[in-house]
Scaffold this motif. Structure first.
Motif, PDB file in Angstrom:
ATOM      1  N   HIS A   1      -1.226  -4.698   1.956  1.00 53.44           N
ATOM      2  CA  HIS A   1      -2.595  -4.192   1.979  1.00 53.44           C
ATOM      3  C   HIS A   1      -3.422  -4.917   3.037  1.00 53.44           C
ATOM      4  O   HIS A   1      -3.211  -6.109   3.304  1.00 53.44           O
TER       5      HIS A   1
ATOM      6  N   ASN B   1       0.844  -1.192   0.000  1.00 46.52           N
ATOM      7  CA  ASN B   1       0.000   0.000   0.000  1.00 46.52           C
ATOM      8  C   ASN B   1       0.883   1.247   0.000  1.00 46.52           C
ATOM      9  O   ASN B   1       2.108   1.158  -0.117  1.00 46.52           O
TER      10      ASN B   1
ATOM     11  N   ASP C   1      -8.111  -0.409   3.451  1.00 49.24           N
ATOM     12  CA  ASP C   1      -7.229   0.482   2.690  1.00 49.24           C
ATOM     13  C   ASP C   1      -7.950   1.012   1.452  1.00 49.24           C
ATOM     14  O   ASP C   1      -8.690   0.281   0.794  1.00 49.24           O
TER      15      ASP C   1
ATOM     16  N   ILE D   1      -7.287   1.479  -1.956  1.00 46.17           N
ATOM     17  CA  ILE D   1      -6.248   0.973  -2.855  1.00 46.17           C
ATOM     18  C   ILE D   1      -5.730   2.114  -3.727  1.00 46.17           C
ATOM     19  O   ILE D   1      -6.486   2.771  -4.440  1.00 46.17           O
TER      20      ILE D   1
END
Length: 576
Positions: free
Chosen positions: A441, A435, A445, A447
């Protein structure tokens, strides 16, 4: 007594203030040679080093002020440099003489050319006015190598796009925004002052006979015009102001943006704009086929859709107002009376982002559909994208431009890959794509663009990325009944570009929407007209917004969405 020339490296000067005397010495031996040829008999060159001491150096004051004859090595070095300078000056003089002779010769030729006057032959058929792309054989007949039958005599108007001259011929490729046509000038036409001084982008009218291109030769549409008469309409600047100088292929990007009005005359940029126009036609046709009505929502608003940090604000008669981020809320209000609707309007985002896929103003293709499920929304989106591509590839002109701009383009195969956000997180972890903090990740999150694009490029097919967490999505997105952590939302991802569409089902329950306002800390009162849709016959509905420039960047294989906008607006750029 032999004259002495004085050179002092510290206090001397190589300009008009120096005379080479002890009181006004030169700075360098080379300059002394220029002023007094080293071959002059009896000249003595006296030099001395700097009068300032080096750090820590203890020099006898009498010694450091002493003038000494230049060393042999210094004389040799200066003599070599002086000889090189003489040769260079001689070459420059020779070149200047040759250039002047050529200029004088050309000026004489041009003066003679001014005497060549051409007139239109009244015995020839009256020319037929055509656009450069017109090929209808009923209107334009070609003389062929196999036949003596004359071709149609036509009148064409355009600008000089390319030109080249041979001994007795001048080949001009004209452009008029519709197409290109090769024109061949011979005889007295090429001896005229106008043709001898012709510049790119000059507008011109040419009369002549249309002929088929001889075998093994090539020209636009395999035809060419053999000119018998022309007139200049508007001369274009040349020399330092020539268009090829203003917008050179290797010019700095900012220079090209400053001269976007000239860049648009190029074949690549104009082709992208033509595909853009065809794409808008295709979207409208596809929407019409789905019985969706086009509406035109306002661009000046007093509510937000995608977060207050990206609003462009302005004073509206003493009140706060903003340029719209999206027309979605207004489209939703149209559903009860107009059925499924769409709009093609500008949207504005004040994101200080200079990525290759962000614009501050972009064309937003948005739609809202009533009485649907999330699955219906995904099926509709897939069908719309594929139908638009189908229409574009069936359009002869659009498909030709797409093939030139993106030779490897292939229509996406159906069904599109459908991937939940949680599965995408697992995929990114498995493929060790971190991330924004450089960590693996995790659920929740947002993305990042780079990770999302990398995933899409590796998978290398269109993806419906669905069911994003509610905390990272807009307040109005409906939550999934089976997992209240996530929304019934979708981003459409395309290889090479990333996200081109964002959509979702909308909250249709009044109480849930009011809770969403409260959760976001938003005052619901300015949204009364939007919230009322849940009071007066609510319904399950959803929609989406497609960024036209991103769609085109994918379709035309452009590196940046800026190339897909007529006059791009992004951080720091609002001209021309």
């Amino acid at each position: 007594m032999a004259p002495s020339i004085y050179i002092d490296e510290d206090v001397g000067h190589d300009d008009a203030s120096a005379t080479g005397t002890e009181s006004a010495p030169y700075k360098t031996l080379l300059h002394a040679f220029v002023q007094h040829a080293p071959t002059t008999e009896g000249i003595q060159y006296l030099t001395r080093k700097s009068q300032t001491d080096a750090p820590g150096e203890n020099v006898d004051p009498a010694a450091k002020l002493e003038w000494k004859p230049a060393t042999k090595s210094a004389m040799r070095k200066a003599t070599n440099l002086w000889e090189q300078r003489k040769k260079k000056a001689a070459k420059q003089q020779e070149l200047a003489i040759r250039e002047k002779a050529e200029a004088d010769k050309r000026q004489k030729v041009l003066e003679e050319a001014k005497k060549v006057i051409i007139t239109e032959d009244a015995s020839l058929p009256k020319p037929v006015r055509i656009r450069l792309d017109e090929t209808d054989p009923a209107k334009v007949k070609l003389r062929t190598p196999e036949s003596d039958a004359p071709g149609t005599r036509v009148r064409v108007l355009g600008r000089v796009h390319r030109m080249r001259a041979q001994k007795d011929y001048v080949f001009i490729t004209l452009s008029d925004g519709y197409g290109y046509l090769q024109c061949i000038l011979t005889g007295d036409l090429v001896k005229t002052y106008d043709i001898m001084t012709l510049t790119l982008e000059t507008s011109i009218a040419i009369h002549g006979e249309m002929r088929a291109v001889p075998p093994k030769q090539h020209a636009p549409n395999d035809r060419e015009l053999h000119a018998d008469f022309f007139t200049i309409i508007g001369r274009a600047a040349g020399d330092k102001e020539a268009i090829t100088t203003r917008v050179a292929p290797d010019a700095d990007p900012q220079t090209l943006y400053d001269n976007r009005h000239l860049v648009l005359r190029g074949e690549t940029s104009s082709s992208v704009m033509k595909v853009r126009a065809a794409t808008l036609r295709a979207f409208r046709k596809a929407f019409e086929e789905n019985r969706m009505l086009e509406v035109t929502p306002p661009a000046m608003v007093q509510t937000q859709v995608e977060g207050g940090s990206t609003l462009f604000g302005f004073d509206y008669y003493g009140e706060n107002a903003y340029l719209t981020q999206s027309s979605q809320l207004y489209l939703e209000t149209c559903l009860p009376s107009l059925g499924d609707v769409f709009c093609v309007c500008p949207s504005f985002r004040a994101e200080k982002s200079l990525t290759r896929r962000h614009l501050s103003e972009y064309t937003h293709v948005e739609a809202e559909l009533d009485f649907i499920t999330f699955t219906d929304l995904l099926d509709h989106l897939e069908a719309m994208i594929c139908r638009v591509i189908e229409l574009l590839l069936a359009d002869p002109e659009a498909s030709k431009h797409i093939a030139t701009l993106n030779p490897d383009f292939k229509p996406p195969s159906r069904p599109f890959k459908r991937m939940k956000y949680s599965d995408a997180i697992d995929w990114l972890v498995e493929h060790e794509i971190p991330n924004e903090e450089g960590q693996p990740h995790k659920f929740g999150d947002d993305i990042a663009e780079a990770a999302e694009r990398k995933m899409t490029d590796i998978i290398n097919q269109p993806i419906f990325l669905t069911h994003f967490p509610a905390e990272i999505k807009a307040f109005y997105m409906k939550k999934d009944e089976s997992d209240r952590r996530v929304t019934e939302s979708v981003d459409v991802l395309m290889p090479g570009v990333g996200e081109i569409v964002g959509g979702s089902m909308r909250m249709d329950d009044w109480n849930e929407l009011m809770d969403a306002y409260k959760h976001e800390g938003m005052d619901p009162s300015p949204y009364y007209w939007y919230t009322d849709q849940r009071k007066y016959g609510t319904s399950p509905h959803g929609g989406y917004g497609l960024g036209l420039e991103r769609f085109l960047a994918w379709l035309c294989a452009r590196y940046t969405v800026r190339d897909c906008s007529l006059y791009p607006r992004f951080t720091g750029r609002c001209t021309p």
